[in-house]
Design a protein around this motif. Structure first.
Motif, PDB file in Angstrom:
ATOM      1  N   PHE A  59       0.892  -1.192   0.059  1.00 28.51           N
ATOM      2  CA  PHE A  59      -0.109  -0.140  -0.191  1.00 28.51           C
ATOM      3  C   PHE A  59       0.788   1.400   0.036  1.00 28.51           C
ATOM      4  O   PHE A  59       0.502   2.204  -0.698  1.00 28.51           O
ATOM      5  N   ILE A  60       1.919   1.342   0.703  1.00 27.46           N
ATOM      6  CA  ILE A  60       2.881   2.263   0.912  1.00 27.46           C
ATOM      7  C   ILE A  60       3.586   2.613  -0.319  1.00 27.46           C
ATOM      8  O   ILE A  60       3.716   3.648  -0.991  1.00 27.46           O
ATOM      9  N   LYS A  61       4.229   1.591  -1.128  1.00 32.05           N
ATOM     10  CA  LYS A  61       4.759   1.352  -2.255  1.00 32.05           C
ATOM     11  C   LYS A  61       3.868   2.013  -3.420  1.00 32.05           C
ATOM     12  O   LYS A  61       4.052   2.776  -4.110  1.00 32.05           O
ATOM     13  N   ASP A  62       2.824   1.371  -3.484  1.00 32.49           N
ATOM     14  CA  ASP A  62       1.753   1.945  -4.494  1.00 32.49           C
ATOM     15  C   ASP A  62       1.366   3.666  -4.382  1.00 32.49           C
ATOM     16  O   ASP A  62       1.190   4.304  -5.287  1.00 32.49           O
ATOM     17  N   PHE A  63       1.167   4.282  -3.159  1.00 32.85           N
ATOM     18  CA  PHE A  63       0.910   5.510  -3.070  1.00 32.85           C
ATOM     19  C   PHE A  63       1.898   6.293  -3.728  1.00 32.85           C
ATOM     20  O   PHE A  63       1.590   7.284  -4.374  1.00 32.85           O
ATOM     21  N   PHE A  64       3.306   5.856  -3.355  1.00 32.36           N
ATOM     22  CA  PHE A  64       4.572   6.838  -3.683  1.00 32.36           C
ATOM     23  C   PHE A  64       4.524   6.598  -5.318  1.00 32.36           C
ATOM     24  O   PHE A  64       5.201   7.439  -6.049  1.00 32.36           O
ATOM     25  N   LEU A  65       4.285   5.290  -5.765  1.00 35.87           N
ATOM     26  CA  LEU A  65       4.505   5.119  -7.268  1.00 35.87           C
ATOM     27  C   LEU A  65       3.528   5.718  -7.686  1.00 35.87           C
ATOM     28  O   LEU A  65       3.803   6.110  -9.291  1.00 35.87           O
ATOM     29  N   ASN A  66       2.426   6.106  -7.447  1.00 34.64           N
ATOM     30  CA  ASN A  66       1.240   6.568  -8.041  1.00 34.64           C
ATOM     31  C   ASN A  66       0.830   8.045  -7.687  1.00 34.64           C
ATOM     32  O   ASN A  66      -0.292   8.437  -7.615  1.00 34.64           O
ATOM     33  N   TYR A  67       1.933   8.628  -7.091  1.00 33.52           N
ATOM     34  CA  TYR A  67       1.515   9.939  -6.197  1.00 33.52           C
ATOM     35  C   TYR A  67       1.291  10.954  -7.224  1.00 33.52           C
ATOM     36  O   TYR A  67       1.639  11.288  -8.329  1.00 33.52           O
ATOM     37  N   SER A  68       0.173  11.726  -6.879  1.00 31.41           N
ATOM     38  CA  SER A  68      -0.297  12.927  -7.559  1.00 31.41           C
ATOM     39  C   SER A  68       0.178  14.145  -6.810  1.00 31.41           C
ATOM     40  O   SER A  68      -0.463  14.678  -5.897  1.00 31.41           O
ATOM     41  N   GLU A  69       0.897  15.042  -7.525  1.00 30.95           N
ATOM     42  CA  GLU A  69       1.424  16.311  -6.885  1.00 30.95           C
ATOM     43  C   GLU A  69       0.236  17.177  -6.961  1.00 30.95           C
ATOM     44  O   GLU A  69       0.034  18.115  -6.199  1.00 30.95           O
TER      45      GLU A  69
END
Length: 286
Positions: A59-69
């Motif tokens: 879940f943590i990896k996915d959040f940053f891999l798909n991070y929306s500025e």
């Protein structure tokens, strides 16, 4: 200076969220609490992070891999939304290393498992992902360096609302007081360390147990006592309190909304040293 953030615990007292979501990803306002923790360090110029992962790390990896500025910054869209121009940015200059440190590892074990990632720095920092503060990080770092000791941690008053019973020497009850009025200080979960700290950790040990006792015995531990804002998110009630602060525009830990800090000036005087107890982390974020 690199920052290790412990993101592996299960957060059992926050079951409303953490049964399906890792505790670092539980939102405070509109963003996960780990994002708030990282923004605090980044505000002071420390943007190299090592996330010590464990429970539901995907879940943590996915959040940053798909991070929306765009979710955290102002922006302008044109061409019917096909073109997005950010008016500001937040994590584009961050470096984040993701390290699997095990599902059941304790804090000491997680720290040892990321040792190679901080080996090039004389000093590095560590933090839980579930604690928020507005403590003056620059001064915390300078105080440790002046002290020449191996480790510092922020010592804070407990934020819990429980009341403690007081007894005299004969065992007679003499009063009941809120915990924050007893003069007690606990480990606030923000550490600054030198490489020598690894000399005090033996295999399988919890950081706040044997290693810190050895540091105390060697006079190498220098707590930084702080009476300002500090809060942890161990329970749903505490999460709601933090949400309310965000919604009211009174999120004191959001130091990044203030003017950039000025460079610390040299201070002549003794290092901050205060007796502090350690926070019970058995159910905290490891």
């Amino acid at each position: 200076m690199k920052v290790v953030i412990f993101c592996g615990g299960k957060g059992l007292r926050l079951r409303e969220f953490s049964e399906n979501t890792p505790k670092p990803m539980v939102p405070v306002g509109s963003r996960p609490i780990v994002w708030h923790t990282m923004k605090y360090f980044a505000h002071y110029g420390h943007k190299e992070f090592i996330l010590a992962l464990g429970y539901k790390s995907e879940f943590i990896k996915d959040f940053f891999l798909n991070y929306s500025e765009a979710m955290s910054n102002d922006f302008v869209i044109t061409n019917g939304g096909k073109t997005v121009k950010l008016l500001s940015s937040d994590i584009d200059d961050w470096t984040i290393t993701f390290v699997d440190t095990g599902i059941e590892s304790n804090i000491g074990e997680r720290l040892v498992k990321v040792r190679d990632h901080v080996a090039s720095d004389e000093y590095f920092m560590c933090s839980y992902a579930d604690c928020l503060t507005d403590a003056p990080l620059d001064d915390m770092i300078d105080t440790l360096k002046r002290s020449k000791k191996t480790m510092s941690f922020v010592a804070v008053k407990p934020s819990s609302s429980f009341h403690a019973v007081q007894y005299d020497a004969a065992g007679k009850m003499i009063g009941i007081k809120p915990a924050d009025q007893l003069g007690l200080y606990i480990n606030g979960g923000y550490w600054i360390m030198r490489q020598e700290v690894f000399d005090y950790i033996k295999p399988g040990e919890e950081m706040v147990e044997e290693p810190m006792k050895r540091l105390i015995a060697a006079d190498q531990l220098a707590p930084y006592r702080y009476d300002g804002f500090w809060a942890c998110m161990d329970t749903f009630k505490e999460k709601m309190m933090l949400d309310d602060m965000v919604n009211a525009g009174k999120a004191k830990w959001q130091v990044w909304t203030r003017p950039a800090p000025r460079l610390a000036q040299p201070v002549i005087g003794p290092a901050v040293s205060a007796a502090g107890t350690t926070r019970d982390i058995n159910d905290s974020l490891q």
